[in-house]
Structures are given as C-alpha cells and as structure tokens.
Design a protein around this motif. Structure first.
Motif, PDB file in Angstrom:
ATOM      1  N   UNK A 178       0.787  -1.228   0.000  1.00 35.06           N
ATOM      2  CA  UNK A 178       0.000   0.000   0.000  1.00 35.06           C
ATOM      3  C   UNK A 178       0.818   1.276   0.000  1.00 35.06           C
ATOM      4  N   UNK A 179       2.073   1.198   0.430  1.00 38.11           N
ATOM      5  CA  UNK A 179       2.872   2.428   0.500  1.00 38.11           C
ATOM      6  C   UNK A 179       4.006   2.495  -0.524  1.00 38.11           C
ATOM      7  N   UNK A 180       4.094   1.507  -1.413  1.00 33.61           N
ATOM      8  CA  UNK A 180       5.085   1.597  -2.480  1.00 33.61           C
ATOM      9  C   UNK A 180       4.765   2.791  -3.381  1.00 33.61           C
ATOM     10  N   UNK A 181       5.770   3.369  -4.015  1.00 35.52           N
ATOM     11  CA  UNK A 181       5.509   4.513  -4.901  1.00 35.52           C
ATOM     12  C   UNK A 181       4.526   4.151  -5.998  1.00 35.52           C
ATOM     13  N   UNK A 182       3.659   5.085  -6.327  1.00 37.21           N
ATOM     14  CA  UNK A 182       2.702   4.878  -7.414  1.00 37.21           C
ATOM     15  C   UNK A 182       3.400   5.176  -8.733  1.00 37.21           C
ATOM     16  N   UNK A 183       3.505   4.164  -9.584  1.00 38.75           N
ATOM     17  CA  UNK A 183       4.204   4.312 -10.856  1.00 38.75           C
ATOM     18  C   UNK A 183       3.314   3.816 -11.990  1.00 38.75           C
ATOM     19  N   UNK A 184       3.330   4.538 -13.101  1.00 35.48           N
ATOM     20  CA  UNK A 184       2.488   4.207 -14.247  1.00 35.48           C
ATOM     21  C   UNK A 184       2.780   2.796 -14.741  1.00 35.48           C
ATOM     22  N   UNK A 185       1.696   2.047 -14.994  1.00 34.05           N
ATOM     23  CA  UNK A 185       1.843   0.715 -15.568  1.00 34.05           C
ATOM     24  C   UNK A 185       2.167  -0.376 -14.571  1.00 34.05           C
ATOM     25  N   UNK A 186       2.341  -0.007 -13.286  1.00 31.26           N
ATOM     26  CA  UNK A 186       2.668  -1.013 -12.274  1.00 31.26           C
ATOM     27  C   UNK A 186       1.486  -1.140 -11.317  1.00 31.26           C
ATOM     28  N   UNK A 187       0.887  -2.330 -11.192  1.00 24.39           N
ATOM     29  CA  UNK A 187      -0.287  -2.490 -10.332  1.00 24.39           C
ATOM     30  C   UNK A 187       0.064  -2.308  -8.862  1.00 24.39           C
ATOM     31  N   UNK A 188      -0.932  -1.927  -8.068  1.00 27.24           N
ATOM     32  CA  UNK A 188      -0.706  -1.780  -6.630  1.00 27.24           C
ATOM     33  C   UNK A 188      -0.525  -3.147  -5.969  1.00 27.24           C
ATOM     34  N   UNK A 189      -1.363  -4.093  -6.363  1.00 24.66           N
ATOM     35  CA  UNK A 189      -1.258  -5.435  -5.798  1.00 24.66           C
ATOM     36  C   UNK A 189      -2.252  -6.345  -6.506  1.00 24.66           C
ATOM     37  N   UNK A 190      -2.068  -7.647  -6.327  1.00 25.80           N
ATOM     38  CA  UNK A 190      -3.023  -8.647  -6.796  1.00 25.80           C
ATOM     39  C   UNK A 190      -3.280  -9.595  -5.631  1.00 25.80           C
ATOM     40  N   UNK A 191      -4.302  -9.268  -4.841  1.00 24.66           N
ATOM     41  CA  UNK A 191      -4.632 -10.048  -3.650  1.00 24.66           C
ATOM     42  C   UNK A 191      -5.896 -10.874  -3.869  1.00 24.66           C
ATOM     43  N   UNK A 192      -6.127 -11.250  -5.094  1.00 24.29           N
ATOM     44  CA  UNK A 192      -7.308 -12.026  -5.453  1.00 24.29           C
ATOM     45  C   UNK A 192      -7.418 -13.275  -4.582  1.00 24.29           C
ATOM     46  N   UNK A 193      -8.490 -13.331  -3.782  1.00 21.83           N
ATOM     47  CA  UNK A 193      -8.751 -14.516  -2.961  1.00 21.83           C
ATOM     48  C   UNK A 193      -7.978 -14.577  -1.660  1.00 21.83           C
ATOM     49  N   UNK A 194      -7.183 -13.549  -1.344  1.00 22.49           N
ATOM     50  CA  UNK A 194      -6.440 -13.565  -0.079  1.00 22.49           C
ATOM     51  C   UNK A 194      -7.397 -13.520   1.104  1.00 22.49           C
ATOM     52  N   UNK A 195      -6.995 -14.091   2.220  1.00 25.06           N
ATOM     53  CA  UNK A 195      -7.838 -14.128   3.413  1.00 25.06           C
ATOM     54  C   UNK A 195      -7.242 -13.208   4.469  1.00 25.06           C
ATOM     55  N   UNK A 196      -7.838 -12.020   4.613  1.00 28.25           N
ATOM     56  CA  UNK A 196      -7.404 -11.041   5.610  1.00 28.25           C
ATOM     57  C   UNK A 196      -8.487 -10.846   6.655  1.00 28.25           C
ATOM     58  N   UNK A 197      -9.238 -11.896   6.903  1.00 28.05           N
ATOM     59  CA  UNK A 197     -10.319 -11.850   7.879  1.00 28.05           C
ATOM     60  C   UNK A 197      -9.766 -11.538   9.266  1.00 28.05           C
ATOM     61  N   UNK A 198     -10.484 -10.705  10.000  1.00 27.68           N
ATOM     62  CA  UNK A 198     -10.089 -10.398  11.363  1.00 27.68           C
ATOM     63  C   UNK A 198      -9.826  -8.920  11.542  1.00 27.68           C
ATOM     64  N   UNK A 199      -9.647  -8.485  12.779  1.00 27.44           N
ATOM     65  CA  UNK A 199      -9.486  -7.055  13.065  1.00 27.44           C
ATOM     66  C   UNK A 199      -8.103  -6.529  12.679  1.00 27.44           C
ATOM     67  N   UNK A 200      -7.750  -6.710  11.431  1.00 27.84           N
ATOM     68  CA  UNK A 200      -6.443  -6.229  10.978  1.00 27.84           C
ATOM     69  C   UNK A 200      -6.447  -4.717  10.861  1.00 27.84           C
ATOM     70  N   UNK A 201      -5.381  -4.081  11.302  1.00 28.07           N
ATOM     71  CA  UNK A 201      -5.267  -2.631  11.198  1.00 28.07           C
ATOM     72  C   UNK A 201      -4.692  -2.280   9.829  1.00 28.07           C
ATOM     73  N   UNK A 202      -5.581  -1.931   8.914  1.00 31.05           N
ATOM     74  CA  UNK A 202      -5.176  -1.536   7.569  1.00 31.05           C
ATOM     75  C   UNK A 202      -5.664  -0.111   7.300  1.00 31.05           C
ATOM     76  N   UNK A 203      -5.784   0.679   8.349  1.00 30.26           N
ATOM     77  CA  UNK A 203      -6.267   2.050   8.212  1.00 30.26           C
ATOM     78  C   UNK A 203      -5.343   2.860   7.312  1.00 30.26           C
ATOM     79  N   UNK A 204      -5.946   3.716   6.491  1.00 30.29           N
ATOM     80  CA  UNK A 204      -5.233   4.600   5.561  1.00 30.29           C
ATOM     81  C   UNK A 204      -4.493   3.830   4.459  1.00 30.29           C
TER      82      UNK A 204
END
Length: 323
Positions: A178-204
């Motif tokens: 989430x904090x890597x530099x934003x660069x043209x043509x480069x995706x932010x991530x591919x978390x298709x189907x990942x399991x992040x269930x639970x009170x994870x702190x992903x604020x901002x």
C-alpha cells in the motif's frame, strides 16, 4: 526516495563536453594565430619567432588538455558502467536473499525479507513490478494456508471464523504494497482470494486500482483506506470498518458489506450491482445515487438517506428512522 544520481551524472558529462569544446576552440585559435597574427603585427623576425613559439606551446598545451578531458570522460563512463553493474549485482543478491527469507519458519526473518523487498522496489523502479508480484503471491498463499489450518467453517456468509487478525508478516506485506511509490503501468497489488479476515489494522491503506476480487476482509479496519477503482468483486467485507474510506469507482459487484461501517465512505461511481447491504447504514455515505441503490441487495435492516427511494424488494424498514 528520489534518485538524482542520473541527473547529476548527465549534468557532469555536459560540463565536461563543454570544457572539451572550449579547449578545442582555443587550441584551434592558437594554431591559426601562429600563421596569421605574427605576419600582420610584427616586422621583427625574432619577435615573430618568439610569438609563434608561444602560440605553438599554448596550442600544444590546449591539445593536451583536450586529450586529458576526453580520457577523463571515457574513464568516467567506464566507472559508471562498473558502478551500474555492481548495483545490479547487489540488487540481485538482495532480492535472492529477501525471497529466501520469505520462506523462513521464523516470522522475524520473514519480516526482514518483506522490508528488504520494499527497499528494492523504492531504490530500483525497474524491479517494482516483480516485488509487487512476489509480495502479492506471498499474501495470497500464506493467508489462505493459515485460514485452511485454523479457520472453522460454517459461520455467517460461509466465511472462516478466525478471532485473531492476520499474522504480522501478512499485515506487513499488505502495508508495504500500500505504501510503495505509485508508478504508471505497475499495479498496486493482486490479492485475489487472499484471506485477511479479522481485526487487521489496515487504516489509511492505499490500494487504489488493486485487484481485491474475492478477498476476505471481514471485520478488517479499513478506516480512511483508499480503494478507488479497486476490483472488489465478491469481496467479503462483513462488519468491516470502512468509515471515511474512498470507494469511488470501485467494483463492488456481489461484494458482502453486511453490517459494515460506511460512515462518510465515498461511493461515487462505485458499482453496487448485487452488493449485499444487510444491516448496513448508508445514511452518511457520500455520493450515493438512486441507480446504485436500485442495483444493490438490501433488506429491512438496511438504512438509507431520506432523499433516496427504498427499493420494494428490500421490504419495509424495521423502524421509521431506517427509511
């Protein structure tokens, strides 16, 4: 981190080439002067010879300077090539070591590998796409493996019921993505189907445009997260905290937001087709349209702003205040 090394090298080389040009012009002028100036200005043979000798000496010195500058330029270029080769070797070694660390049984070592990959992506823009792919795969594989071992099936929406947040290394990898530099043509991530269930702190968290299709984020803390344009098709966000989150342009087709906190969330142009909104409070959502409401799947417990018409299929509200 901004890389100014290339600009500095180019500026230095331009200065060197200018110096070579000036020295060359002066040398040519001195040589020309040997044959032109003395004949016009001096009748005395001895004075003429002395001037010619001085001009030839100056010309020879300037030619030597030009040669030295050219040699210096070639040396600098050769050294630059060596430095680049060494840097590439260093990056490859660091990358190989970081990937090996991701497979360690020790969480501290895995965290070290994650942050080493972050450093590679920041320092070497050409390698960021690879780093994103590796960290995304790490999150997908490790999160689902942990879910299969520890989750008990059969809860609401057939989601795994894990009372603990995702492991520290999984959270760290997501936060790095989430904090890597934003660069043209480069995706932010591919978390298709990942399991992040639970009170994870992903604020901002900034995963604008990311592939989060099928991702399990129930009960996750996504306060103020930037998910603009993200693909959240079939994502499970039950009871997630999305207050202040940016979901403009996001694809939430068939996503499950039952009981999610959407206070001040921004939904401009978000696709809510078949989105499950049971127990969701939409009274303080930003930029919600009637068209979006009509395509979503609410029920008697779903609360709407007073200026929107409740779809008949949702049933009558549980109380007048829910309309």
């Amino acid at each position: 981190m901004t890389d100014n090394g290339g600009a500095v090298r180019r500026a230095g080389r331009r200065g060197l080439l200018i110096s070579i040009g000036i020295a060359g012009v002066l040398a040519a002028t001195a040589i020309a002067g040997v044959f032109v100036l003395p004949g016009r200005e001096y009748d005395d043979q001895q004075a003429r010879a002395a001037l010619q000798g001085g001009l030839l000496t100056a010309a020879a010195a300037l030619v030597a300077v030009v040669g030295a500058l050219i040699a210096l330029d070639e040396t600098r270029q050769a050294n630059a090539e060596i430095r680049r080769a060494n840097e590439n070797t260093h990056v490859r070694e660091l990358y190989t070591r970081a990937v090996d660390q991701l497979g360690s049984d020790n969480v501290t070592i895995r965290l070290g590998g994650i942050y080493a990959l972050e450093r590679i992506a920041v320092d070497s823009p050409a390698d960021q796409r690879t780093v994103v792919a590796v960290l995304s795969a790490f999150v997908r594989v490790r999160s689902t493996a942990l879910a299969q071992r520890s989750a008990s099936r059969g809860g609401p929406d057939d989601e795994p019921q894990r009372p603990v947040p995702p492991a520290a290394d999984i959270r760290a990898a997501v936060q790095v993505l989430g904090r890597l530099p934003s660069r043209d043509g480069i995706p932010r991530s591919d978390l298709n189907g990942a399991d992040l269930t639970g009170p994870a702190s992903l604020a901002q968290l900034d995963l604008a445009g990311a592939n989060l299709a099928g991702t399990m984020l129930s009960r996750a803390d996504l306060t103020g997260a930037v998910l603009s344009g993200a693909d959240l098709t079939d994502a499970r966000l039950r009871e997630a905290n999305l207050s202040g989150a940016w979901l403009d342009g996001a694809n939430l087709t068939s996503a499950r937001l039952s009981g999610a906190d959407l206070t001040r969330a921004w939904l401009d142009d978000a696709n809510l087709t078949n989105t499950r909104l049971s127990r969701a409070d939409l009274t303080h959502v930003g930029a919600l349209s009637q068209e979006q409401v009509d395509t979503a799947r609410g029920d008697r417990s779903t609360r709407l702003p007073t200026w929107l018409v409740r779809p008949v299929s949702w049933g009558q509200p549980e109380s007048p205040d829910d309309q």
